[in-house]
Design a protein around this motif. Structure first.
Motif, PDB file in Angstrom:
ATOM      1  N   LEU A 111      -9.282   8.363  -0.977  1.00  0.00           N
ATOM      2  CA  LEU A 111      -9.589   8.430   0.451  1.00  0.00           C
ATOM      3  C   LEU A 111      -8.357   8.477   1.342  1.00  0.00           C
ATOM      4  CD1 LEU A 111     -12.585   5.922   0.645  1.00  0.00           C
ATOM      5  CD2 LEU A 111     -12.651   8.424   0.465  1.00  0.00           C
ATOM      6  N   TRP A 112      -7.188   8.090   0.802  1.00  0.00           N
ATOM      7  CA  TRP A 112      -5.985   8.158   1.631  1.00  0.00           C
ATOM      8  C   TRP A 112      -4.759   8.275   0.754  1.00  0.00           C
ATOM      9  CZ3 TRP A 112      -3.418   3.299   3.994  1.00  0.00           C
ATOM     10  CH2 TRP A 112      -3.347   2.271   3.049  1.00  0.00           C
ATOM     11  N   ASN A 113      -3.637   8.605   1.375  1.00  0.00           N
ATOM     12  CA  ASN A 113      -2.402   8.833   0.632  1.00  0.00           C
ATOM     13  C   ASN A 113      -1.254   8.108   1.329  1.00  0.00           C
ATOM     14  OD1 ASN A 113      -0.653   9.916  -1.311  1.00  0.00           O
ATOM     15  ND2 ASN A 113      -0.186  11.683  -0.019  1.00  0.00           N
ATOM     16  N   PRO A 114      -1.129   6.803   1.125  1.00  0.00           N
ATOM     17  CA  PRO A 114      -0.084   6.023   1.817  1.00  0.00           C
ATOM     18  C   PRO A 114       1.306   6.398   1.334  1.00  0.00           C
ATOM     19  CG  PRO A 114      -1.135   4.693   0.128  1.00  0.00           C
ATOM     20  CD  PRO A 114      -1.930   5.961   0.221  1.00  0.00           C
ATOM     21  N   THR A 115       2.292   6.169   2.194  1.00  0.00           N
ATOM     22  CA  THR A 115       3.681   6.450   1.851  1.00  0.00           C
ATOM     23  C   THR A 115       4.561   5.259   2.218  1.00  0.00           C
ATOM     24  OG1 THR A 115       4.061   7.475   4.021  1.00  0.00           O
ATOM     25  CG2 THR A 115       3.380   8.930   2.213  1.00  0.00           C
ATOM     26  N   GLY A 116       5.775   5.268   1.718  1.00  0.00           N
ATOM     27  CA  GLY A 116       6.752   4.249   2.081  1.00  0.00           C
ATOM     28  C   GLY A 116       6.318   2.852   1.698  1.00  0.00           C
ATOM     29  N   LEU A 117       6.546   1.898   2.596  1.00  0.00           N
ATOM     30  CA  LEU A 117       6.202   0.501   2.335  1.00  0.00           C
ATOM     31  C   LEU A 117       4.707   0.328   2.126  1.00  0.00           C
ATOM     32  CD1 LEU A 117       7.032  -2.465   2.106  1.00  0.00           C
ATOM     33  CD2 LEU A 117       6.866  -2.628   4.600  1.00  0.00           C
ATOM     34  N   GLN A 118       3.904   1.104   2.858  1.00  0.00           N
ATOM     35  CA  GLN A 118       2.459   1.009   2.689  1.00  0.00           C
ATOM     36  C   GLN A 118       2.037   1.383   1.279  1.00  0.00           C
ATOM     37  OE1 GLN A 118      -0.330   0.040   5.124  1.00  0.00           O
ATOM     38  NE2 GLN A 118      -0.713  -0.327   2.957  1.00  0.00           N
ATOM     39  N   TRP A 119       2.688   2.374   0.700  1.00  0.00           N
ATOM     40  CA  TRP A 119       2.393   2.756  -0.693  1.00  0.00           C
ATOM     41  C   TRP A 119       2.723   1.609  -1.632  1.00  0.00           C
ATOM     42  CZ3 TRP A 119       5.681   2.912  -4.880  1.00  0.00           C
ATOM     43  CH2 TRP A 119       5.134   3.437  -6.066  1.00  0.00           C
ATOM     44  N   LEU A 120       3.900   0.984  -1.441  1.00  0.00           N
ATOM     45  CA  LEU A 120       4.315  -0.124  -2.302  1.00  0.00           C
ATOM     46  C   LEU A 120       3.315  -1.276  -2.216  1.00  0.00           C
ATOM     47  CD1 LEU A 120       6.313  -1.621  -4.125  1.00  0.00           C
ATOM     48  CD2 LEU A 120       7.551  -2.306  -2.042  1.00  0.00           C
ATOM     49  N   VAL A 121       2.971  -1.653  -1.001  1.00  0.00           N
ATOM     50  CA  VAL A 121       2.036  -2.759  -0.805  1.00  0.00           C
ATOM     51  C   VAL A 121       0.677  -2.424  -1.405  1.00  0.00           C
ATOM     52  CG1 VAL A 121       0.779  -4.087   0.940  1.00  0.00           C
ATOM     53  CG2 VAL A 121       3.221  -3.625   1.232  1.00  0.00           C
ATOM     54  N   ILE A 160       5.212 -12.414  -5.448  1.00  0.00           N
ATOM     55  CA  ILE A 160       4.778 -11.021  -5.309  1.00  0.00           C
ATOM     56  C   ILE A 160       3.507 -10.947  -4.460  1.00  0.00           C
ATOM     57  CG2 ILE A 160       3.856  -9.018  -6.550  1.00  0.00           C
ATOM     58  CD1 ILE A 160       5.694  -9.831  -8.892  1.00  0.00           C
ATOM     59  N   GLY A 161       2.580 -11.857  -4.741  1.00  0.00           N
ATOM     60  CA  GLY A 161       1.319 -11.865  -4.020  1.00  0.00           C
ATOM     61  C   GLY A 161       1.493 -12.128  -2.530  1.00  0.00           C
ATOM     62  N   TRP A 162       2.274 -13.160  -2.186  1.00  0.00           N
ATOM     63  CA  TRP A 162       2.473 -13.481  -0.774  1.00  0.00           C
ATOM     64  C   TRP A 162       3.238 -12.383  -0.048  1.00  0.00           C
ATOM     65  CZ3 TRP A 162      -0.894 -16.426   0.979  1.00  0.00           C
ATOM     66  CH2 TRP A 162      -1.301 -17.594   0.336  1.00  0.00           C
ATOM     67  N   PHE A 163       4.194 -11.768  -0.726  1.00  0.00           N
ATOM     68  CA  PHE A 163       4.913 -10.649  -0.108  1.00  0.00           C
ATOM     69  C   PHE A 163       3.955  -9.526   0.230  1.00  0.00           C
ATOM     70  CE2 PHE A 163       6.595  -6.372  -0.863  1.00  0.00           C
ATOM     71  CZ  PHE A 163       7.491  -6.288   0.199  1.00  0.00           C
ATOM     72  N   ALA A 164       3.107  -9.164  -0.714  1.00  0.00           N
ATOM     73  CA  ALA A 164       2.184  -8.056  -0.500  1.00  0.00           C
ATOM     74  C   ALA A 164       1.192  -8.367   0.618  1.00  0.00           C
ATOM     75  CB  ALA A 164       1.434  -7.740  -1.797  1.00  0.00           C
ATOM     76  N   ILE A 165       0.702  -9.605   0.656  1.00  0.00           N
ATOM     77  CA  ILE A 165      -0.283  -9.995   1.668  1.00  0.00           C
ATOM     78  C   ILE A 165       0.338  -9.981   3.061  1.00  0.00           C
ATOM     79  CG2 ILE A 165      -1.683 -11.925   2.511  1.00  0.00           C
ATOM     80  CD1 ILE A 165      -1.964 -12.667  -0.555  1.00  0.00           C
ATOM     81  N   VAL A 166       1.502 -10.622   3.205  1.00  0.00           N
ATOM     82  CA  VAL A 166       2.163 -10.674   4.508  1.00  0.00           C
ATOM     83  C   VAL A 166       2.564  -9.274   4.967  1.00  0.00           C
ATOM     84  CG1 VAL A 166       4.193 -11.520   5.755  1.00  0.00           C
ATOM     85  CG2 VAL A 166       2.964 -13.045   4.201  1.00  0.00           C
ATOM     86  N   ALA A 167       3.100  -8.487   4.044  1.00  0.00           N
ATOM     87  CA  ALA A 167       3.506  -7.126   4.401  1.00  0.00           C
ATOM     88  C   ALA A 167       2.304  -6.291   4.841  1.00  0.00           C
ATOM     89  CB  ALA A 167       4.210  -6.466   3.215  1.00  0.00           C
ATOM     90  N   GLN A 168       1.193  -6.446   4.150  1.00  0.00           N
ATOM     91  CA  GLN A 168      -0.012  -5.705   4.527  1.00  0.00           C
ATOM     92  C   GLN A 168      -0.495  -6.111   5.918  1.00  0.00           C
ATOM     93  OE1 GLN A 168      -1.820  -3.112   2.858  1.00  0.00           O
ATOM     94  NE2 GLN A 168      -2.589  -3.109   4.951  1.00  0.00           N
ATOM     95  N   TYR A 169      -0.402  -7.393   6.227  1.00  0.00           N
ATOM     96  CA  TYR A 169      -0.815  -7.873   7.548  1.00  0.00           C
ATOM     97  C   TYR A 169       0.086  -7.287   8.647  1.00  0.00           C
ATOM     98  CZ  TYR A 169      -1.907 -11.060  11.392  1.00  0.00           C
ATOM     99  OH  TYR A 169      -2.266 -11.581  12.608  1.00  0.00           O
ATOM    100  N   VAL A 170       1.389  -7.301   8.404  1.00  0.00           N
ATOM    101  CA  VAL A 170       2.337  -6.748   9.378  1.00  0.00           C
ATOM    102  C   VAL A 170       2.087  -5.256   9.576  1.00  0.00           C
ATOM    103  CG1 VAL A 170       4.773  -6.254   9.819  1.00  0.00           C
ATOM    104  CG2 VAL A 170       4.093  -8.488   8.917  1.00  0.00           C
TER     105      VAL A 170
END
Length: 202
Positions: free
Chosen positions: A96-106, A12-22
């Protein structure tokens, strides 16, 4: 069960980190190099990387009980750091912000889900008889070094990852006051975990 949980949390951690970087690269307004440096300038990212590494070593690393990964206090220190990440985001940054989609999940994984999972893992598996209040001073080294890095780099790049350390907008004195308050938060949360751990006495 312990190893399965560690593997799941690492994944879970590596998925979130890599996805956030992308995602960050996809939304960058600077060069790839500068965007990458900024990515690794967030306390949230660095702490989640430490957490992912910890659980990865729990699965694939040495089983020697004298290894630092297994020593009393390592998991508690990580739990303190990721708890500060979670609380800091919920209290100071979420509005301060309202992310949506994959960004919200991450975003939720990094700031909400992973902190809760680490706390639960700490409660279930930390050798709490091996943690002591005297260790807290050492635990403060990581956030202190991080603060020095942010202030030095921000002084010539103009980039500060969080508004409460933005010297340009707040001034150095206010940033130092904010940093002192955060240090107190670290100490209070550390004392809470050590105190709870000593009561658990496992």
């Amino acid at each position: 069960m312990k190893k399965i949980l560690a593997f799941s949390f690492a994944a879970i951690g590596w998925f979130a980190i890599v996805a956030q970087y992308v995602l960050m690269l996809g939304n960058r307004v600077t060069s790839v190099g500068e965007a990458t440096i900024r990515f690794f300038s967030f306390f949230t990212v660095l702490t989640n990387i430490w957490v992912a590494l910890y659980f990865s070593f729990r699965v694939f690393g040495t089983k020697h009980r004298k290894s630092s990964i297994h020593s009393g206090g390592t998991l508690t220190a990580l739990t303190v750091y990721i708890t500060v990440v979670g609380l800091g985001y919920q209290i100071l940054l979420r509005h301060l912000w309202n992310p949506t989609g994959l960004q919200w999940l991450v975003d939720e994984l990094l700031h909400s889900v992973i902190p809760i999972l680490v706390i639960l893992y700490w409660y279930g598996y930390e050798r709490t008889t091996d943690i002591h209040f005297r260790q807290i001073t050492g635990w403060l080294l990581y956030p202190f070094v991080y603060l020095i890095y942010v202030l030095i780099r921000g002084s010539y790049s103009g980039f500060y990852p969080y508004p409460f350390v933005n010297v340009i907008h707040l001034g150095l004195i206010q940033v130092l006051i904010n940093s002192f308050l955060f240090a107190l938060v670290f100490v209070v949360i550390s004392c809470a975990f050590v105190g709870l751990g000593r009561k658990i006495g496992r």
